[in-house]
Motif scaffolding. Structure first.
Motif, PDB file in Angstrom:
ATOM      1  N   GLN A 148      -0.075   4.225   0.411  1.00 12.34           N
ATOM      2  CA  GLN A 148      -0.581   5.222   1.358  1.00 12.34           C
ATOM      3  C   GLN A 148      -0.004   5.042   2.750  1.00 12.34           C
ATOM      4  O   GLN A 148       0.598   5.937   3.310  1.00 12.34           O
ATOM      5  CB  GLN A 148      -2.123   5.127   1.452  1.00 12.34           C
ATOM      6  N   CYS A 149      -0.166   3.834   3.303  1.00 14.27           N
ATOM      7  CA  CYS A 149       0.203   3.636   4.710  1.00 14.27           C
ATOM      8  C   CYS A 149       1.436   2.758   4.867  1.00 14.27           C
ATOM      9  O   CYS A 149       1.942   2.588   5.971  1.00 14.27           O
ATOM     10  CB  CYS A 149      -0.967   3.016   5.483  1.00 14.27           C
ATOM     11  N   TYR A 164       1.590  -0.434   4.392  1.00 17.00           N
ATOM     12  CA  TYR A 164       1.263  -1.832   4.672  1.00 17.00           C
ATOM     13  C   TYR A 164       1.794  -2.732   3.558  1.00 17.00           C
ATOM     14  O   TYR A 164       1.790  -2.372   2.378  1.00 17.00           O
ATOM     15  CB  TYR A 164      -0.258  -2.008   4.771  1.00 17.00           C
ATOM     16  N   CYS A 193       0.854  -1.185   0.000  1.00 15.34           N
ATOM     17  CA  CYS A 193       0.000   0.000   0.000  1.00 15.34           C
ATOM     18  C   CYS A 193       0.888   1.231   0.000  1.00 15.34           C
ATOM     19  O   CYS A 193       1.724   1.400   0.888  1.00 15.34           O
ATOM     20  CB  CYS A 193      -0.897   0.008   1.239  1.00 15.34           C
ATOM     21  N   SER A 226      -5.164  -2.193   6.046  1.00 18.45           N
ATOM     22  CA  SER A 226      -4.749  -1.337   7.152  1.00 18.45           C
ATOM     23  C   SER A 226      -5.405   0.035   7.079  1.00 18.45           C
ATOM     24  O   SER A 226      -5.963   0.511   8.059  1.00 18.45           O
ATOM     25  CB  SER A 226      -3.219  -1.213   7.139  1.00 18.45           C
ATOM     26  N   CYS A 227      -5.378   0.694   5.886  1.00 18.28           N
ATOM     27  CA  CYS A 227      -5.896   2.065   5.809  1.00 18.28           C
ATOM     28  C   CYS A 227      -7.089   2.192   4.872  1.00 18.28           C
ATOM     29  O   CYS A 227      -7.597   3.280   4.642  1.00 18.28           O
ATOM     30  CB  CYS A 227      -4.787   3.037   5.386  1.00 18.28           C
ATOM     31  N   CYS A 270      -6.714  -1.606   0.982  1.00 23.45           N
ATOM     32  CA  CYS A 270      -5.668  -1.915   1.966  1.00 23.45           C
ATOM     33  C   CYS A 270      -6.304  -2.362   3.276  1.00 23.45           C
ATOM     34  O   CYS A 270      -7.181  -1.670   3.807  1.00 23.45           O
ATOM     35  CB  CYS A 270      -4.818  -0.664   2.193  1.00 23.45           C
ATOM     36  N   SER A 286      -7.294   2.333   1.865  1.00 22.36           N
ATOM     37  CA  SER A 286      -7.088   3.030   0.590  1.00 22.36           C
ATOM     38  C   SER A 286      -7.081   1.991  -0.533  1.00 22.36           C
ATOM     39  O   SER A 286      -6.984   0.798  -0.286  1.00 22.36           O
ATOM     40  CB  SER A 286      -5.766   3.808   0.596  1.00 22.36           C
TER      41      SER A 286
HETATM   42 ZN   LIG Z   1      -2.766   1.212   3.428  1.00 23.16          ZN
END
Ligand SMILES: [Zn+2]
Ligand SMILES: [Zn+2]
Lengths: 453, 453
Positions: B234-235, B237, B232, B253-254, B251, B256
Motif C-alpha cells: 500500500q504505502c 514501507y 507493504c 506506517s499506513c 503496516c 494496512s
Molecule cells: Zn503501509
C-alpha cells in the motif's frame, strides 16, 4: 576541485613552550608526514593514511599496476589469512617466527596474517587442474596489506608492522623461461623506478628465508637505510654487503679496489625461486608430453607505502616535502588574496579565471584551491611549500602578474599565459614519464653508475 | 587487449563419473563463480579472487569511489590491526566476541583484526587537535579487508570470513547536520545501487551492536538471503523483521494489512551513531564559542565482494552468470573461426578489422578476444555465455555477417556496421549510467514499490 578549507589535514599543533619528549628517533619523512597531518601513528608500528597521503598512495598503486600490466601481470586477491599448515609444508615455520602475527579461528585452526604469499598462491595453483605448458608463463599480482611484527619497527611508513605491498608471482615451465619472466618483471620495476625520478641502486642480494637462486634489491640511498651497499665505481657492480664477505676489498665483478659503501633503504625485492614452493606444495603444469612437472617460480615485491616514504626521505628538505612528480598529491596549488585585503576585490576575477583555465589543463582533481581567505597569503604559501606541491600559484599584490613557485626553485613573477604554459609543461612531462618516452635523470644516472642486470 | 588463451581462468574439471560429495549447500553465484574459475576457496570461509572476478571487483571499487567523492568523501586508510583497548572503551568487547579474530604482538599487546573501524577512526580524530566547526561535516572513507569469524560462513563471497568493504564515517556538529550527512551518503548509496540496475529494497533496520538512533539496510531479494523483510504494497514501507514484532500483521506506517515477506541479502548498511563512539573516545570539535563538543557521527558500509556475489545470485541463470553492466569483467567477447576450418582463411581479415574497430569503440581493455582457435566456436561460445559477457560476437560460417549474442537475448545475424552500432549503444548506456543521466529500470521499480527515505 579540491578546497583546502574542506581537506582533512590535521597539522600537528605543538604549543611553543611544550617540552617534547622524543621517545624515538624520527626520520625526516616521518617527521614531516606526521607534523603536516598526512599520516598518524595508530598503535606502535601501524599508521593511518590521511587524505593527502592517500592520494599519493593511489597514484603509486596506479603507476605500479600500469607497469605490472605491461609485464603481462594479471591481478588477483589472496586472503590476508593463510593457514599456517601451508607454511609448515614449505619449512618456513621452522626458523625464527617472532615476526609473524598468528591467529586462531573459532575452531582452533591457526592462520598467519600473511607477511607474504608464496605459499598461498602456490597452494592455489596446486589445487586447480594442472594448466598446460601452453598457458605459461603465468604472472599473477595483487595489492594488499602485509604484516610483520618487527622488533625494530621505526621511521614511520618506512618500516611499519602493517604495510601495503604489490606482490607478483610468476610461474614457468623451466629455469630458462623463468629467467625471461624475471627479466620482464625486472624491466617493469626499472621503468617504475625511473618514472619516479628518484635515483635508485639495484643490487645483487641474498635469497635468505625466501630461498631460490637469484635475487636483486632496489634501494634508495639514505643515511637512515638499514642495509649496507657496496658499489664499484669502475664497473658499476653493486651488491648488498650481506651477500659479500664483510672484509671484501676488491670488486667481485672487475677485481678493482674502487669500492665504496652507502646505506640503502630497500624498496623492492625480486627472487628467482625455482621449485622451492611448487615441489612441497605440489603445484604442477602439464608438459608437452602431457605429464605433470613442477612449476618454476619467481616472486617480486614493491613496498608501496615504503617507496613513498623512502622517496620523500631522500628528496625532502628539513622543512619541505619533495614528491616524485607522478606521486605528488596535487599538481597545482592556487592561493588567492586574503579576505578584506586591498587586493581581494581586484584579484577575485583573475582567481576565478585561473581556476577554470587550470582545471582545463591539469584536471580539476589535480588542483588544490587554498581558499582559506581568513589566512594571509604568507601563511598559506608556507603550508603549500611544506606540502611540496610541484607548482604553487599566488594571485596577490602583483596582479595581474602572478607569482609561480616551482618546487625547489626561486619564485618567478609571470604573466597569466606564461603560468599556464608552465603548468602545461608539467602536465606534458608527467605524460611523457607515464609513456616512458623521455629519458629521465634517473636513467642518465643509472647509465653513469651502471648497474647489475 | 585481453586474450583468452593467456587468461588465468582455471575452470573446475569434474570427471564425468566422479561422485561429488556435497559437504555444504552452495548458492548459485558461488557454484558458478567456483566452477568457472573466477574464485577459489582458500580455507574455510576465505576466498581467492582470480583475474576475471578481480576485474569486476576493481570496477565496483571505482564506481563506489566515484559516488563517495560526489558525497564529499575523502579517502583514507586505517590499519587492519586495531588495539582491543579501544574497543574496551566503547563497551563493544562486553557482548559476544566469538566473531572477532584477536591477535597479540610480540609485546603481548592485543589487537582485533578489525571487523569495522568506528573505534579506530574515532580515536584517530580524538588524537588530533580538535577541528573547528567550520571544517565540518567531515566524511572519511576507506576500502579494505574486514574480518568476521562467522559461525555460519557460507555461500562464497556472500558471507565470507574475510571480505572487502567500503566503510565511511561522518562527523558533524549536531544531530540535525549529521542527518544531512546521512541523507547525502544515502543518496550516494541509492545512486550506486541504481547504477547496478539490480532491484534492491531499502529497509528500516535495527541498530544492534553498532548503536545509534537510525539505521537502514539495502537488500537484494533472494531465497538464500538471511534476513526476512516485510514490505507493504500500500504505502511502500519496508522493514527488516528484526525491528518489528514477529507477529506484525499491520503496516507500521499506513496500518494496512497488505504486508508480504521476502528474504533479503544485506549488501549495505547505514547508521546514525550520535555520540556513542565520540563520547567514550573523546573525539571533539571546537564549537562557535571555541569550546570542545562531542562530534556526532554516522557510519556507512557497502560489502564490495558481497554486492558482486549477491547481484550475480539474483540475476544469473542456473548455467550462466549475469553481471550488472557496469561490473561485467569485459564489455565484449570476440570469437573467431576454428583453426583449419574452411571459414578460417576467409574470416581472418574480418576478425582483425573487428578487433581494431571494437577497441576504438569500447577500449582495448574492455575487449576479450577468445583466440583459442584449437577449440570449436561452439565450445568457446558456451564458455562466453557462461561467463555472461554483455556482448558476444562470433565471426564464423555466416561471414561477412556476424552473430551477435546479447546477454539473455536471442542471437542475431547482423552486418558489421550494425554490430558496431550495438556495441556503441552499450558503451553509451554505460556512460549514461555513470553520469546518472538515465532513469534506470531500478528507479522505475523503486518508484513503483516506493521505499523508505
Ligand atoms: Zn503501509
Ligand atoms: Zn667492479
Amino acid at each position: 576541485m579540491n578546497k583546502a578549507s574542506r581537506l582533512f589535514w590535521p597539522v600537528l599543533v605543538t604549543p611553543k613552550n611544550a617540552v617534547v619528549k622524543q621517545t624515538e628517533q624520527l626520520s625526516r619523512s616521518q617527521k614531516l608526514l606526521t607534523e603536516l597531518g598526512l599520516i598518524k601513528s595508530g598503535s606502535n608500528g601501524t599508521y593511518q593514511l590521511l587524505p593527502i597521503a592517500q592520494r599519493a598512495l593511489d597514484k603509486c598503486i596506479n603507476l605500479v599496476q600500469q607497469n605490472m600490466q605491461i609485464a603481462g601481470g594479471q591481478k588477483i586477491s589472496l586472503p590476508v589469512l593463510t593457514p599456517t599448515q601451508l607454511w609448515k609444508k614449505t619449512g618456513r615455520l621452522e626458523g625464527d617466527i617472532s615476526e609473524f602475527y598468528m591467529v586462531r579461528d573459532r575452531s582452533g585452526k591457526q592462520f598467519l596474517m600473511s607477511p607474504t604469499h608464496e605459499e598461498a598462491v602456490t597452494a592455489m595453483l596446486a589445487s586447480t587442474a594442472p594448466i598446460s605448458y601452453r598457458q605459461l608463463p603465468l604472472r599473477l599480482y595483487q595489492i594488499g596489506p602485509k604484516f610483520r611484527d618487527e622488533l625494530k619497527s621505526r621511521f614511520g611508513l618506512m618500516r611499519a608492522k602493517e604495510f601495503l605491498m604489490k606482490d607478483m608471482y610468476t610461474f614457468d615451465v623451466s629455469e630458462s623461461t623463468a629467467k625471461e619472466s624475471y627479466a620482464a618483471v625486472s624491466a617493469a620495476y626499472e621503468r617504475f623506478f625511473a618514472q619516479l625520478e628518484v635515483p635508485y641502486v639495484k643490487v645483487q642480494a641474498a635469497t635468505g628465508i625466501m630461498g631460490g637462486s637469484l635475487s636483486h634489491e632496489y634501494h634508495y640511498v639514505s643515511a637512515v637505510g638499514e642495509d649496507t651497499l657496496l658499489q664499484c665505481s669502475q664497473c658499476g657492480y653493486a651488491g648488498n654487503l650481506e651477500v659479500l664477505d664483510t672484509e671484501t676489498q676488491t670488486c667481485p665483478s672487475c677485481q678493482s679496489t674502487s669500492l665504496s659503501q652507502v646505506r640503502g633503504v630497500e624498496v623492492a625485492h625480486t627472487f628467482l625461486l625455482g621449485d622451492k614452493y611448487s615441489k612441497p606444495l605440489g603445484a604442477t603444469y602439464l608438459n608437452n608430453a602431457g605429464k605433470p612437472d613442477a612449476l618454476t617460480m619467481g616472486c617480486f615485491g614493491i613496498g608501496l607505502t615504503r617507496v613513498i616514504a623512502a622517496a620523500l626521505e631522500v628528496q625532502s628538505t628539513e622543512q619541505q616535502l619533495r614528491w616524485p612528480k607522478l606521486l605528488a598529491p596535487y599538481d597545482v596549488c592556487l592561493i588567492g588574496a586574503k579576505q578584506g585585503s586591498k587586493e581581494q576585490l581586484k584579484t577575485e576575477q583573475l582567481e576565478l579565471q585561473l581556476l577554470e583555465q587550470l582545471s582545463a589543463i591539469c584536471g580539476a582533481q589535480e588542483l588544490l584551491h587554498d581558499e582559506r581567505k581568513e589566512l594571509t597569503i604568507g601563511k598559506r604559501l608556507m603550508d603549500a611549500k611544506r606540502l611540496g606541491h610541484p607548482l604553487i600559484i599566488v594571485v596577490g599584490a602583483k596582479a595581474p602578474k602572478l607569482e609561480l613557485h616551482m618546487c625547489g626553485e626561486e619564485p618567478q613573477e609571470l604573466e597569466l599565459p606564461e603560468v599556464l604554459r608552465m603548468v602545461q609543461a608539467h602536465v606534458e612531462h608527467k605524460q611523457q614519464l607515464l609513456q616512458g618516452t623521455i629519458k629521465t635523470k634517473e636513467q642518465d644516472l643509472q647509465q653513469r653508475l651502471g648497474h647489475v642486470h
